[in-house]
Design a protein around this motif. Structure first.
Motif, PDB file in Angstrom:
ATOM      1  N   ILE A 104       3.697  66.396   3.190  1.00  0.00           N
ATOM      2  CA  ILE A 104       4.669  66.857   4.176  1.00  0.00           C
ATOM      3  C   ILE A 104       6.070  66.883   3.569  1.00  0.00           C
ATOM      4  CG2 ILE A 104       5.771  66.283   6.352  1.00  0.00           C
ATOM      5  CD1 ILE A 104       3.178  65.149   7.288  1.00  0.00           C
ATOM      6  N   ARG A 110       0.948  51.255   9.355  1.00  0.00           N
ATOM      7  CA  ARG A 110      -0.423  51.232   9.845  1.00  0.00           C
ATOM      8  C   ARG A 110      -1.402  51.187   8.675  1.00  0.00           C
ATOM      9  NH1 ARG A 110      -4.154  55.115  10.330  1.00  0.00           N
ATOM     10  NH2 ARG A 110      -5.749  54.932  11.955  1.00  0.00           N
ATOM     11  N   ALA A 111      -1.170  52.044   7.709  1.00  0.00           N
ATOM     12  CA  ALA A 111      -2.094  52.119   6.581  1.00  0.00           C
ATOM     13  C   ALA A 111      -2.101  50.816   5.796  1.00  0.00           C
ATOM     14  CB  ALA A 111      -1.710  53.276   5.672  1.00  0.00           C
ATOM     15  N   SER A 156      -5.241  48.281   5.319  1.00  0.00           N
ATOM     16  CA  SER A 156      -5.679  47.947   3.972  1.00  0.00           C
ATOM     17  C   SER A 156      -5.754  46.437   3.808  1.00  0.00           C
ATOM     18  CB  SER A 156      -4.706  48.557   2.973  1.00  0.00           C
ATOM     19  OG  SER A 156      -4.858  47.946   1.737  1.00  0.00           O
ATOM     20  N   GLN A 194      -8.786  44.483   5.028  1.00  0.00           N
ATOM     21  CA  GLN A 194     -10.044  44.473   4.290  1.00  0.00           C
ATOM     22  C   GLN A 194     -10.154  43.249   3.403  1.00  0.00           C
ATOM     23  OE1 GLN A 194     -10.874  48.126   2.128  1.00  0.00           O
ATOM     24  NE2 GLN A 194      -9.296  49.073   3.364  1.00  0.00           N
ATOM     25  N   ARG A 219       3.505  55.389   9.843  1.00  0.00           N
ATOM     26  CA  ARG A 219       2.231  55.713   9.192  1.00  0.00           C
ATOM     27  C   ARG A 219       1.936  54.761   8.033  1.00  0.00           C
ATOM     28  NH1 ARG A 219      -0.601  60.108  10.176  1.00  0.00           N
ATOM     29  NH2 ARG A 219      -1.402  60.359   8.076  1.00  0.00           N
ATOM     30  N   MET A 220       2.957  54.465   7.253  1.00  0.00           N
ATOM     31  CA  MET A 220       2.727  53.577   6.127  1.00  0.00           C
ATOM     32  C   MET A 220       2.430  52.152   6.595  1.00  0.00           C
ATOM     33  SD  MET A 220       2.627  55.399   3.567  1.00  0.00           S
ATOM     34  CE  MET A 220       2.415  54.091   2.358  1.00  0.00           C
ATOM     35  N   ARG A 255      -6.507  50.463  16.603  1.00  0.00           N
ATOM     36  CA  ARG A 255      -6.954  51.462  15.654  1.00  0.00           C
ATOM     37  C   ARG A 255      -8.107  52.286  16.202  1.00  0.00           C
ATOM     38  NH1 ARG A 255     -10.712  51.165  11.353  1.00  0.00           N
ATOM     39  NH2 ARG A 255     -10.247  52.941  10.023  1.00  0.00           N
ATOM     40  N   GLY A 256      -8.036  53.589  16.035  1.00  0.00           N
ATOM     41  CA  GLY A 256      -9.113  54.456  16.475  1.00  0.00           C
ATOM     42  C   GLY A 256      -9.003  54.864  17.934  1.00  0.00           C
ATOM     43  N   ARG A 262      -4.458  57.803  17.724  1.00  0.00           N
ATOM     44  CA  ARG A 262      -4.516  59.226  17.342  1.00  0.00           C
ATOM     45  C   ARG A 262      -3.229  59.952  17.729  1.00  0.00           C
ATOM     46  NH1 ARG A 262      -7.692  59.537  13.812  1.00  0.00           N
ATOM     47  NH2 ARG A 262      -9.745  58.637  14.100  1.00  0.00           N
ATOM     48  N   VAL A 285       3.069  63.044  12.441  1.00  0.00           N
ATOM     49  CA  VAL A 285       2.946  64.165  11.507  1.00  0.00           C
ATOM     50  C   VAL A 285       3.756  65.354  12.002  1.00  0.00           C
ATOM     51  CG1 VAL A 285       1.363  65.819  10.494  1.00  0.00           C
ATOM     52  CG2 VAL A 285       0.711  63.421  10.671  1.00  0.00           C
ATOM     53  N   SER A 289      -0.212  58.985  15.686  1.00  0.00           N
ATOM     54  CA  SER A 289      -0.297  59.504  14.321  1.00  0.00           C
ATOM     55  C   SER A 289      -0.076  61.016  14.288  1.00  0.00           C
ATOM     56  CB  SER A 289      -1.630  59.071  13.705  1.00  0.00           C
ATOM     57  OG  SER A 289      -2.331  60.160  13.216  1.00  0.00           O
ATOM     58  N   THR A 290      -0.620  61.718  15.290  1.00  0.00           N
ATOM     59  CA  THR A 290      -0.407  63.169  15.340  1.00  0.00           C
ATOM     60  C   THR A 290       1.067  63.490  15.581  1.00  0.00           C
ATOM     61  OG1 THR A 290      -2.594  63.366  16.302  1.00  0.00           O
ATOM     62  CG2 THR A 290      -1.179  65.299  16.416  1.00  0.00           C
ATOM     63  N   THR A 294      -3.017  57.727   2.560  1.00  0.00           N
ATOM     64  CA  THR A 294      -2.074  58.026   3.631  1.00  0.00           C
ATOM     65  C   THR A 294      -0.795  58.584   3.022  1.00  0.00           C
ATOM     66  OG1 THR A 294      -2.955  56.120   4.767  1.00  0.00           O
ATOM     67  CG2 THR A 294      -0.943  57.075   5.649  1.00  0.00           C
ATOM     68  N   LEU A 312      -0.508  68.994   9.702  1.00  0.00           N
ATOM     69  CA  LEU A 312      -1.462  68.260  10.532  1.00  0.00           C
ATOM     70  C   LEU A 312      -2.836  68.264   9.884  1.00  0.00           C
ATOM     71  CD1 LEU A 312      -0.724  69.125  14.257  1.00  0.00           C
ATOM     72  CD2 LEU A 312      -0.757  66.880  13.175  1.00  0.00           C
ATOM     73  N   GLU A 370     -11.171  38.983   6.553  1.00  0.00           N
ATOM     74  CA  GLU A 370     -12.557  39.068   7.022  1.00  0.00           C
ATOM     75  C   GLU A 370     -13.057  37.687   7.427  1.00  0.00           C
ATOM     76  OE1 GLU A 370     -15.006  41.162   4.255  1.00  0.00           O
ATOM     77  OE2 GLU A 370     -13.901  43.040   4.562  1.00  0.00           O
ATOM     78  N   LEU A 412     -15.122  53.297  14.954  1.00  0.00           N
ATOM     79  CA  LEU A 412     -15.400  54.679  15.358  1.00  0.00           C
ATOM     80  C   LEU A 412     -16.863  54.883  15.687  1.00  0.00           C
ATOM     81  CD1 LEU A 412     -13.219  56.824  12.990  1.00  0.00           C
ATOM     82  CD2 LEU A 412     -13.081  56.690  15.472  1.00  0.00           C
ATOM     83  N   ARG A 417      -7.918  40.122  17.581  1.00  0.00           N
ATOM     84  CA  ARG A 417      -7.448  41.194  16.729  1.00  0.00           C
ATOM     85  C   ARG A 417      -5.928  41.162  16.567  1.00  0.00           C
ATOM     86  NH1 ARG A 417      -9.385  45.323  14.028  1.00  0.00           N
ATOM     87  NH2 ARG A 417      -8.046  47.141  13.863  1.00  0.00           N
TER      88      ARG A 417
END
Lengths: 321, 285, 541
Positions: free
Chosen positions: B212, A205-206, A210, A213, A202-203, A128-129, A134, A141, A137-138, B205, B265, A218, B285, A227
């Motif tokens: 989209i 990952r999200a 989630s 958390q 995407r879903m 992640r990150g 990135r 989309v 994910s880009t 998300t 995007l 934790e 981050l 990880r």
């Protein structure tokens, strides 16, 4: 626990029948109030009142809508969906000739898209990150947001017209063997996968992020678990519910995307059949298609829910209370 | 345990965005401004043929986005199209998100029969292929902007509902909710203060994804001949009506496609950075 | 050198011929040659004939064998092989593969022998006798006889069949088999055009008693190997076909592809060798590929703007004239049809028709006059809805052009695009301001009787004009050609000046094919040789 699942499934079957009934009623009356009927659709531009009336009588469209609805319902209960109004063939026969095509395309797409999406989603959650995250994910989309008809036409121009590698039409009659079939279907599958993979990845990952958390994840982090282990062992089972749900949705949205693929590649599937049936006001056919889509989706959802319950210990105990 | 709960609640209010998030915001704002001031920004009337012979004209000083299949100025058409694509998509997504999230949250917290009935109704809507269902409704009602927004929102509410409900259900069974229930907190409190903050990442998300999809639906309707009324056109319709220029490399087909992608995007950049930060504690981050 | 007969123009002189042949040899496209001929002052229809004789003379003899794949323009689960309910180009194309008509239409739209080898009438063109071929067999081996023809013709009159030719077949009073090879048709009133009528797709001949059209037997050049509505048909050669040497192909796979870009791409990639209804905006793509040919059929197809006379303000004579002056025909021709159209003059008779009124002044594009008439009609400042649809070809584009020009004058036209399905039954001829698309009928009388006579079934604008009706009836029985032409000219003037329709252009039907496909000749009733390509084309290796 097993009792719960059996109960859930039994409940779902009962509900499925109710939903099918609601959908059938909804679709029947929605399409009935559309301007025009099958007789006018068949006769087209040069219809006259006499021919329309004559044809209506032949097709039985001169009787009131509720009467036709009850008749149709009665037929349905005895396993007869009736005949198409426009080409007189039995509805089940028409769908039977198209359904395998759609299922085949859908299955191939799912077989490629679902594992790929899970892999991309999970790996993006693990790293992640990162740049990788990135980038995926880009790209996701990007893949999702470009209209399918644009991507499909562009792909045809490049791979069929310019390069000549793949056929421009998904004409299964030209395929000699299994590899031939794959060649013919390569572009439709790729284009359908675009959307499914992007949405599911995407879903996934999200949902994973989630789930991470939650307190026990934790806790595991505090205990110093790696990880990779956290994501796969602790977060994944927890996130399975949303993931499976999004998979069900993604596969369902495949049915919407498939209409463009069927039109552009001239693939004889059910989606185009249903659009045709709507435009020719062929009610028995519209009805039957809607019921089949509906039943298929409910099956997917039930599977997703059962799997989610099996995977999440909290849901199991929580539900059993 | 309760410390973690407090933390999660407070993080929801973080207003900060990442750099990428800001880029997203500026693109969306740019398009929003274009959409609002379209009539003043467009150099020509979007329906007017300005080039008698130059169909699929290239990018030039006079026509910065080239001309379309009839010789109309593409820049003006893209600017005008922003009003429909940006406006309809955002309005429909907001509407659907609000309805879907509220109902999903409610179903999860309420449970029992309310949950069951709601879920089945949503399932009935969702089980029909959205494009085809939209086709039927729009054929009946005509393709006006309110109808497009309504249909898109209607069709995508159940999807958002499912995701929101699934995410909430996972939260609802957690210990701190049990604690809150035991405290005797009301339904509204549970929904808003306890569950909502903890189910936001997937829902956010999902907002991006739905946006989209709604954009795609609208452009798909253009393909099926049900988009906004001519001579105006949303970006999807612009792509479709100029598709014949694809083989000629005409800007008229690529530029609206790029606009669609840029907006998608941007919205997802915002959404990503939002969900990144909403769980800032463990953020790398 | 072979002498080429040009009907109506005598023989071309040898210099002309040389030039045309050279032109053809140098790899000029059909369109170049056609343009050359048209520029040389030879009518478009005639030019097509000349060109095909040139191609014939120069080109090779037909080759046998091969499978042709064709992408038609439409397809749905309503696809049918029942001639009575044929609804579109896909059905027509299939019809001519599997059946024959009693007559067939040539490139001048004159009737040529088909299953009937000759015909004659009683002098008043009321009672007709058709001599039928005795050497024709159906695909199941049964011989063709007059009883089959009687059955095929009379079923159109049964309202329960839902025949599209029901109205036209109303002119047939009776039909009977005088002998197995003699068909006698009695009409309600005389009609010299009956043989032409019998060459149209709805009057194709089926077997006596046939009611199931899932896999029908016909007499046509190909047999039905497979037919799935909305998917495809596979036609295989009829080895016993009654025309010597024909057909040339082993098989034809035909499917409809409604998406025009997909259709063109399928051709460009070699998936099909022939496709239809090319959008003029795609032509540059086609021209860029040296293996592809554009096939243009000029004719009287048009899209018109309809102003219903029984509504307001569209029934206002000044509004009608205003709209006619506001129609920028040149722009429509250039921007919408990319010059594959000829400018029309607000009446439905196209320039290739012998009764075309050439001396009727062309209506100009004149916004000033339009404004004057709009002011008189009191419509300036008001909003008027205009219904357009993809299915009325180019109506969206034409409507847009009208709307932009009207906006300049202060008349607000609100475009309402409606879905394709249901357009013809729910909007066409019903909304005050809308569009129609009309394909040409073989004769001026048919055209005017169907579309402009006060009591015509498809009187688009609901236009009523007594003088016109009288002229129409008088012209039918007028024997003197010049007098008759004057009558048709008067009728064209009446429509041009007072009719509720504005006609911007007559546009060409455009098809495209791979260079290896040979034998296509334009027949102006529609695309792909008036849909009758199947028995005429062949593939060069």
């Amino acid at each position: 626990m097993d009792g719960l699942i059996i109960r859930l499934i039994a409940q779902r079957i009962g509900l499925t029948i109710i939903i099918l009934f609601i959908v059938a009623t909804l679709v029947f009356f929605t399409t009935s109030v559309l301007p025009g009927d099958a007789a006018q659709a068949i006769l087209g531009q040069y219809a006259t009142q006499e021919t329309v009336d004559g044809l209506r009588q032949t097709l039985g469209l001169d009787r009131p809508i509720p009467v036709r609805y009850v008749e149709w319902l009665g037929g349905m209960l005895t396993g007869d969906a009736g005949n198409s109004l426009v080409n007189k063939l039995p509805v089940f026969e028409i769908i039977g000739s198209r359904m395998p095509n759609t299922l085949f395309l859908g299955a191939l797409t799912a077989a490629i898209a679902v594992p790929l999406a899970l892999f991309l989603g999970v790996s993006a959650a693990i790293w992640r990150g990162s740049i990788y995250d990135r980038l995926t994910s880009t790209l996701a989309v990007l893949g999702m947001s470009t209209p399918e008809f644009f991507v499909a036409t562009l792909a045809v121009l490049i791979f069929s017209v310019q390069l000549g590698w793949l056929p421009a039409l998904a004409n299964l009659n030209t395929a000699q063997d299994f590899w031939g079939v794959l060649r013919v279907l390569a572009m439709p599958i790729a284009i359908l996968s675009f959307v499914v993979v992007a949405q599911m990845a995407r879903m996934t990952r999200a949902a994973l992020l989630s789930a991470m958390q939650s307190s026990y994840v934790e806790m595991a982090t505090l205990k110093g678990a790696s990880r990779l282990r956290i994501v796969l062992r602790h977060a994944f089972p927890n996130a399975l519910g949303p993931i499976l749900n999004s998979a069900a949705l993604a596969l369902n949205s495949l049915l919407s995307g498939v209409i463009f693929v069927e039109i552009i590649f001239n693939y004889p599937g059910v989606a185009k059949l249903m659009v045709d049936a709507v435009s020719t006001r062929d009610l028995p056919l519209v009805q039957a298609c809607a019921m089949i889509f509906c039943a298929g989706y409910l099956l997917l959802v039930t599977v997703a829910d059962v799997a989610a319950i099996l995977a999440n210990p909290r849901l199991r105990t929580g539900g059993a209370k | 345990m309760s410390i973690a709960v407090e933390n999660q609640v407070s993080r929801r209010y973080l207003p900060r965005l990442t750099v990428l998030g800001w880029i997203g915001v500026s693109i969306v704002l740019l398009w929003a401004v274009v959409a609002v001031f379209a009539p003043w920004l467009a150099p020509h009337r979007p329906g007017r043929i300005v080039d008698m012979n130059g169909v699929f004209g290239p990018i030039s000083g006079t026509f910065p986005f080239g001309t379309d299949y009839m010789g109309r100025d593409m820049l003006s058409r893209v600017i005008d199209g922003a009003r429909y694509t940006v406006g309809v998509s955002i309005a429909a997504t907001m509407l659907a998100s609000f309805a879907g999230t509220t109902l999903g949250l409610f179903a999860a917290v309420a449970g029992g029969w309310a949950d069951n009935i709601l879920s089945r109704i949503m399932d009935s809507i969702i089980s029909l292929p959205s494009t085809i269902f939209a086709l039927v409704i729009i054929a009946g009602l005509g393709s006006t902007v309110p109808v497009l927004i309504g249909v898109a929102a209607f069709l995508y509410t159940p999807g958002i509902y499912r995701v929101a409900r699934a995410a909430s259900v996972n939260v609802v069974v957690m210990d701190f909710i049990e604690v809150a229930r035991a405290r005797g907190e009301g339904m509204g409190y549970l929904m808003l203060r306890e569950v909502l903050p903890n189910m936001m990442p997937p829902v956010l998300t999902d907002f991006g994804v739905r946006f989209i999809y709604i954009m795609l639906l609208i452009s798909g309707l253009g393909f099926l001949g049900l988009g906004v009324q001519p001579p105006n056109a949303d970006w999807g319709t612009l792509v479709y009506e100029n598709l014949a220029g694809l083989g000629l490399g005409a800007p008229a087909v690529f530029l609206p496609a790029i606009c669609i992608v840029s907006l998608a995007l941007a919205v997802n950049l915002i959404v990503d950075s939002f969900s990144d930060l909403s769980k800032a504690g463990s953020s790398e981050l | 050198m072979k002498r080429i007969l040009v009907p109506g123009h005598g023989f071309l002189n040898s210099a002309d011929q040389r030039e045309i042949m050279a032109f053809a040899r140098n790899g000029a496209t059909r369109r170049d040659v056609l343009r050359g001929l048209v520029a040389a002052g030879i009518g478009a229809g005639v030019a097509g004939t000349v060109l095909s004789s040139v191609t014939r003379a120069y080109a090779e003899t037909p080759k046998k064998g091969g499978t042709l794949r064709v992408a038609g323009g439409v397809s749905s689960n309503a696809d049918t092989l029942d001639p009575a309910v044929f609804g579109n180009s896909t059905d027509y194309s299939r019809g001519f593969m599997f059946y024959n008509g009693l007559t067939t239409l040539d490139s001048k739209l004159a009737a040529q022998p088909g299953l009937a080898s000759s015909w004659d009438h009683d002098g008043t063109s009321k009672v007709w006798t058709f001599k039928l071929r005795d050497d024709v067999r159906f695909h199941d081996g049964k011989g063709f006889s007059a009883q089959d023809a009687v059955y095929s013709l009379l079923r159109h009159k049964d309202p329960n069949v839902g025949s599209k030719a029901n109205v036209i077949s109303g002119q047939i009073e009776s039909a009977r088999a005088a002998s197995p090879t003699e068909l006698e048709i009695t009409l309600v009133a005389g009609n010299a055009d009956l043989p032409v009528l019998l060459g149209t797709p709805h009057f194709l001949i089926i077997q006596d008693g046939q009611t199931d059209f899932a896999k029908p037997v016909g007499t046509g050049p190909y047999k039905v190997e497979e037919f799935t509505p909305g998917v495809r048909s596979l036609a295989v050669r009829n080895e016993d076909y009654w025309k010597d040497g024909q057909p040339y192909l082993d098989a034809i796979e035909f499917f409809g592809l409604s998406e025009e870009n997909a259709r063109l791409n399928a051709l460009l990639s070699g998936d099909v060798q022939l496709t239809t209804t090319i959008n003029p905006r795609s032509i540059p793509q086609l021209e860029a590929n040296p293996d592809m040919r554009l096939f243009e059929t000029k004719g009287g197809t048009y899209t018109d703007m309809i102003m219903r006379q029984d509504s307001q303000p569209t029934g206002n004579a000044d509004f009608v004239l205003g709209m006619k002056y506001l129609m920028n025909r040149q722009l429509v021709r250039n921007s919408v049809f990319r010059e594959y159209a000829v400018i029309a003059n607000d009446h439905p008779i196209d320039p290739t028709n012998p009764f075309f009124a050439a001396d009727l002044p062309q209506r100009p594009y004149d916004p000033e006059k339009a404004k004057f008439h709009f002011e008189k009609a009191g419509v300036l400042g008001t909003t008027i809805p205009m219904v357009v649809s993809e299915t009325a070809r180019a109506s969206i584009e034409i409507g847009t052009i009208m709307q932009q020009d009207a906006a300049d004058l202060g008349l607000n036209i609100e475009l309402q695009r409606v879905p394709i399905d249901g357009y013809w039954s729910n909007y066409w001829m019903k909304v005050p301001l809308g569009f129609g698309t009309l394909t040409p009928r073989p004769t001026a009388d048919m055209m005017l009787s169907l579309l402009y006579k006060s009591d015509a079934a498809w009187n688009e604008a609901g236009w009523k004009n007594e003088k016109f009706d009288q002229l129409l009836l008088a012209a039918r029985v007028e024997a003197d050609f010049d007098k008759r032409r004057q009558m048709y000219a008067d009728m064209q003037y009446l429509i041009h000046e007072f009719g509720g329709t504005a006609i911007p252009t007559f546009y060409s039907n455009l098809d495209a094919h791979h260079a290896s496909l040979k034998g296509l000749v334009p027949i102006p009733t529609g695309n792909m040789m008036g849909y009758n390509f199947a028995e005429h084309v062949w593939l060069e290796a």
